[in-house]
Design an enzyme around this catalytic site. Structure first.
Site, PDB file in Angstrom:
ATOM      1  N   CYS A  18      21.333   4.917  -6.361  1.00  0.00           N
ATOM      2  CA  CYS A  18      22.206   5.990  -6.819  1.00  0.00           C
ATOM      3  C   CYS A  18      21.513   7.339  -6.907  1.00  0.00           C
ATOM      4  O   CYS A  18      20.301   7.419  -7.027  1.00  0.00           O
ATOM      5  CB  CYS A  18      22.739   5.693  -8.210  1.00  0.00           C
ATOM      6  SG  CYS A  18      23.685   4.193  -8.321  1.00  0.00           S
ATOM      7  N   GLY A  45      22.794   7.336  -1.867  1.00  0.00           N
ATOM      8  CA  GLY A  45      23.902   6.392  -1.983  1.00  0.00           C
ATOM      9  C   GLY A  45      25.080   6.854  -1.167  1.00  0.00           C
ATOM     10  O   GLY A  45      25.508   7.998  -1.305  1.00  0.00           O
ATOM     11  N   ASN A 119      21.453   5.815 -12.600  1.00  0.00           N
ATOM     12  CA  ASN A 119      20.622   5.439 -11.457  1.00  0.00           C
ATOM     13  C   ASN A 119      19.549   4.475 -11.956  1.00  0.00           C
ATOM     14  O   ASN A 119      18.804   4.815 -12.871  1.00  0.00           O
ATOM     15  CB  ASN A 119      19.974   6.697 -10.863  1.00  0.00           C
ATOM     16  CG  ASN A 119      18.916   6.394  -9.808  1.00  0.00           C
ATOM     17  OD1 ASN A 119      17.942   7.110  -9.670  1.00  0.00           O
ATOM     18  ND2 ASN A 119      19.093   5.334  -9.057  1.00  0.00           N
ATOM     19  N   GLY A 120      19.470   3.303 -11.357  1.00  0.00           N
ATOM     20  CA  GLY A 120      18.456   2.330 -11.769  1.00  0.00           C
ATOM     21  C   GLY A 120      19.067   0.944 -11.897  1.00  0.00           C
ATOM     22  O   GLY A 120      20.123   0.659 -11.331  1.00  0.00           O
ATOM     23  N   CYS A 254       8.260   5.168  -9.643  1.00  0.00           N
ATOM     24  CA  CYS A 254       8.435   4.350  -8.436  1.00  0.00           C
ATOM     25  C   CYS A 254       7.671   4.957  -7.249  1.00  0.00           C
ATOM     26  O   CYS A 254       7.977   6.063  -6.807  1.00  0.00           O
ATOM     27  CB  CYS A 254       9.915   4.268  -8.101  1.00  0.00           C
ATOM     28  SG  CYS A 254      10.265   3.560  -6.489  1.00  0.00           S
ATOM     29  N   TYR A 260       9.423   6.968   0.699  1.00  0.00           N
ATOM     30  CA  TYR A 260      10.597   6.951   1.554  1.00  0.00           C
ATOM     31  C   TYR A 260      11.882   7.523   0.944  1.00  0.00           C
ATOM     32  O   TYR A 260      12.575   8.302   1.576  1.00  0.00           O
ATOM     33  CB  TYR A 260      10.864   5.505   2.003  1.00  0.00           C
ATOM     34  CG  TYR A 260      12.193   5.303   2.673  1.00  0.00           C
ATOM     35  CD1 TYR A 260      12.409   5.750   3.978  1.00  0.00           C
ATOM     36  CD2 TYR A 260      13.254   4.689   2.006  1.00  0.00           C
ATOM     37  CE1 TYR A 260      13.638   5.584   4.593  1.00  0.00           C
ATOM     38  CE2 TYR A 260      14.484   4.516   2.627  1.00  0.00           C
ATOM     39  CZ  TYR A 260      14.672   4.970   3.913  1.00  0.00           C
ATOM     40  OH  TYR A 260      15.883   4.820   4.514  1.00  0.00           O
ATOM     41  N   ASP A 363       5.833   4.987  11.093  1.00  0.00           N
ATOM     42  CA  ASP A 363       7.078   4.783  10.344  1.00  0.00           C
ATOM     43  C   ASP A 363       6.729   4.634   8.865  1.00  0.00           C
ATOM     44  O   ASP A 363       5.565   4.403   8.510  1.00  0.00           O
ATOM     45  CB  ASP A 363       7.816   3.538  10.858  1.00  0.00           C
ATOM     46  CG  ASP A 363       9.304   3.563  10.508  1.00  0.00           C
ATOM     47  OD1 ASP A 363       9.749   4.519   9.836  1.00  0.00           O
ATOM     48  OD2 ASP A 363      10.018   2.624  10.907  1.00  0.00           O
ATOM     49  N   ASP A 364       7.755   4.727   8.011  1.00  0.00           N
ATOM     50  CA  ASP A 364       7.485   4.730   6.572  1.00  0.00           C
ATOM     51  C   ASP A 364       7.367   3.341   5.976  1.00  0.00           C
ATOM     52  O   ASP A 364       6.686   3.158   4.966  1.00  0.00           O
ATOM     53  CB  ASP A 364       8.570   5.524   5.835  1.00  0.00           C
ATOM     54  CG  ASP A 364       9.948   5.027   6.182  1.00  0.00           C
ATOM     55  OD1 ASP A 364      10.336   3.963   5.698  1.00  0.00           O
ATOM     56  OD2 ASP A 364      10.631   5.691   6.984  1.00  0.00           O
ATOM     57  N   CYS A 400      12.366  -5.676  -5.487  1.00  0.00           N
ATOM     58  CA  CYS A 400      12.438  -4.691  -6.571  1.00  0.00           C
ATOM     59  C   CYS A 400      13.550  -5.098  -7.529  1.00  0.00           C
ATOM     60  O   CYS A 400      14.642  -5.434  -7.095  1.00  0.00           O
ATOM     61  CB  CYS A 400      12.742  -3.310  -5.998  1.00  0.00           C
ATOM     62  SG  CYS A 400      12.980  -2.058  -7.285  1.00  0.00           S
ATOM     63  N   CYS A 451       4.696   2.537 -10.594  1.00  0.00           N
ATOM     64  CA  CYS A 451       5.141   1.169 -10.326  1.00  0.00           C
ATOM     65  C   CYS A 451       4.753   0.873  -8.886  1.00  0.00           C
ATOM     66  O   CYS A 451       5.083   1.624  -7.969  1.00  0.00           O
ATOM     67  CB  CYS A 451       6.654   1.041 -10.488  1.00  0.00           C
ATOM     68  SG  CYS A 451       7.225  -0.615 -10.024  1.00  0.00           S
TER      69      CYS A 451
END
Ligand code: SF4
Length: 495
Positions: A18, A45, A119-120, A254, A260, A363-364, A400, A451
């Site tokens: 989100c 999102g 968000n979370g 995070c 990314y 790439d990521d 995650c 994290c």
């Protein structure tokens, strides 16, 4: 393709759940400001979105499935008068991709009607919900935000900050939240600060809050500060005030926001993400050099990393893949023939830049490895003589539980296979991942403030055993794998 029938070009990437936005300003058209804020947060999102506004007395809301530009138009914005507002843009896992789960959620509290955008991910949401249901609460949705709204509706405090502080003591997990009351916008962040939340100032008075600073530019706001872990900000006609809702615990921002999720033009933890990603490419070039002719990115997210790799390695940067500019999730499904073309729906090879070249492809991340395999094949089909894949993230070994859809553990390539097995699976000449320490060095902050759980399994907030049942299998990860060009790829039947 998702189970909900949506064709999703980013199916094989980690996905943010989100983005949230809020605004308070004396002369602000809140709905329009939220629209442009959400527009800038669309990458966080794409399944549903919503805006709730207040004119100081009454809260009005509109939300629906779809992109911000699909859900809102001038006629709808005209039905949302007021100078205070919050907005939400949502990606959900497929089972809960329904309109009733769109946010903001509304409820009635001691301070009147409120709207909540989150968000979370709450890791104790099921437990909290169960106990509320036993107490007679009825839920309309399956999302965490309704749990928060119901908890708030039961608080007896006359001050919303006290009510929020009280529920923060019950919530476990990752949460950055925006709340609208008839006269205020409030933001708060979990005690580890896993998901981001920033506050900005509008030029003519008024304040905004958002998941990322990239939402400030379109509305002309300047960054004031990042909300600290466990902090609450209340914005109203007297300005803003901060309080500590719960004591901060181990900080755990995070790392994947840096790698990314967040937009490269956002600043997070005091670092411009474009800069952090360039540094990741530089670290990667030191850790896993390659003998090659040109460094190409997987657009768009691989670009800063590829530039960094080029800078340190001295190998020229070039473009080998062009991404369709307007591609996004759609309910129009590709037919079987188009599906077999796979990544070509999204990326077109620049054959003239590829033919006969030894490529470094940056790439990521690699999630399932499905897309990476298709890209490597596309490059070889376009005439590349070697494809050295370099990833600006460590191997993703664990799922995650804090709001990011990574795929199930059994689907994660690095949880199933060694780096050499992944290299063989994707058919690359060599494969190198950035180390955890390299990623931390690139961001330039202490390692113990991040994290890193999806890379090392060290979850900063304990995850109940029943939801993490399979994470303790021994990972099969290393750092680097290589083979002579032309060796055939192994096929794995589990993908
Ligand atoms: S587990 Fe990974 S994606 Fe999830 S919050 Fe931690 S670093 Fe971010």
């Amino acid at each position: 393709m998702t189970a909900s029938g949506v064709w999703d070009p980013d199916f094989d990437t980690p996905r943010e759940e989100c983005g949230i936005f809020g605004v308070f300003g004396p002369d602000i058209e809140a709905a329009r400001t939220c629209f442009f804020g959400l527009f800038a947060l669309q990458h966080r999102g794409q399944e549903s979105c919503g805006i709730a506004v207040s004119d100081g007395t009454k809260i009005r809301m509109h939300k629906d499935m779809g992109l911000v530009s699909q859900v809102f138009n001038e006629d709808i914005l005209r039905t949302l008068p007021g100078h205070i507002g919050i907005g939400h843009t949502r990606y959900s896992t497929t089972g809960s991709s329904v309109r009733r789960n769109a946010q903001p959620m509304s409820c009635t509290t001691m301070v009147g009607d409120i709207a909540v955008a989150h968000n979370g991910n709450l890791i104790n949401a099921a437990e909290l919900r169960h106990s509320l249901e036993q107490d007679g609460e009825v839920f309309d949705t399956t999302n965490d935000s309704e749990v928060m709204a119901k908890l708030l509706s039961r608080e007896k405090h006359n001050h919303i900050e006290h009510a929020i502080g009280s529920i923060m003591r019950k919530l476990q997990g990752a949460y950055s939240v925006a709340i609208l009351t008839p006269r205020q916008v409030i933001g708060f962040r979990d005690p580890s600060g896993i998901r981001p939340l920033v506050v900005g100032k509008l030029p003519d008075g008024g304040y905004v809050l958002a998941s990322e600073t990239c939402a400030f530019n379109p509305v002309g706001a300047d960054l004031l500060f990042e909300l600290e872990p466990g902090q609450i900000v209340v914005i109203d006609e007297s300005g803003y005030r901060l309080s500590q809702g719960v004591p901060a615990s181990r900080p755990a921002m995070c790392m994947f926001e840096f790698i990314y999720f967040a937009r490269p033009d956002s600043t997070m933890y005091g670092t411009l993400l474009y800069q952090a990603r360039t540094q990741m490419g530089m670290e990667l070039a030191r850790e896993h050099p390659a003998d090659a002719d040109v460094v190409i990115p997987v657009p768009d997210t691989g670009i800063p990393g590829a530039l960094g790799f080029s800078r340190v390695s001295g190998i020229p940067y070039g473009e080998g893949l062009i991404k369709s500019r307007y591609i996004h999730r759609t309910f129009i499904q590709p037919d079987q023939r188009m599906r077999e073309l796979g990544v070509r729906l999204k990326l077109t090879p620049l054959v003239e830049n590829i033919r006969g070249q030894r490529l470094v492809l940056v790439d990521d991340s690699i999630v399932r490895a499905t897309t990476t395999k298709q890209i490597v094949r596309l490059l070889f089909e376009s005439g590349a003589s070697e494809v050295h894949v370099r990833i600006t993230a460590p191997p993703i070994v664990h799922p995650c539980f804090y709001g990011i859809d990574m795929a199930r553990r059994g689907e994660l390539a690095a949880a199933k296979w060694s780096v050499e097995e992944i290299r063989q699976h994707i058919g690359a000449t060599s494969l190198g991942y950035l180390s955890i320490d390299g990623a931390v060095r690139a961001v330039g902050k202490p390692k113990n403030t991040f994290c890193l759980a999806c890379f090392n399994g060290d979850y900063p907030i304990p995850v109940p055993v029943e939801v993490q049942k399979d994470i303790f299998e021994k990972p099969k990860v290393g750092a680097f794998a290589t083979v002579r060009s032309g060796q055939p790829a192994l096929e794995f039947d589990s993908e």
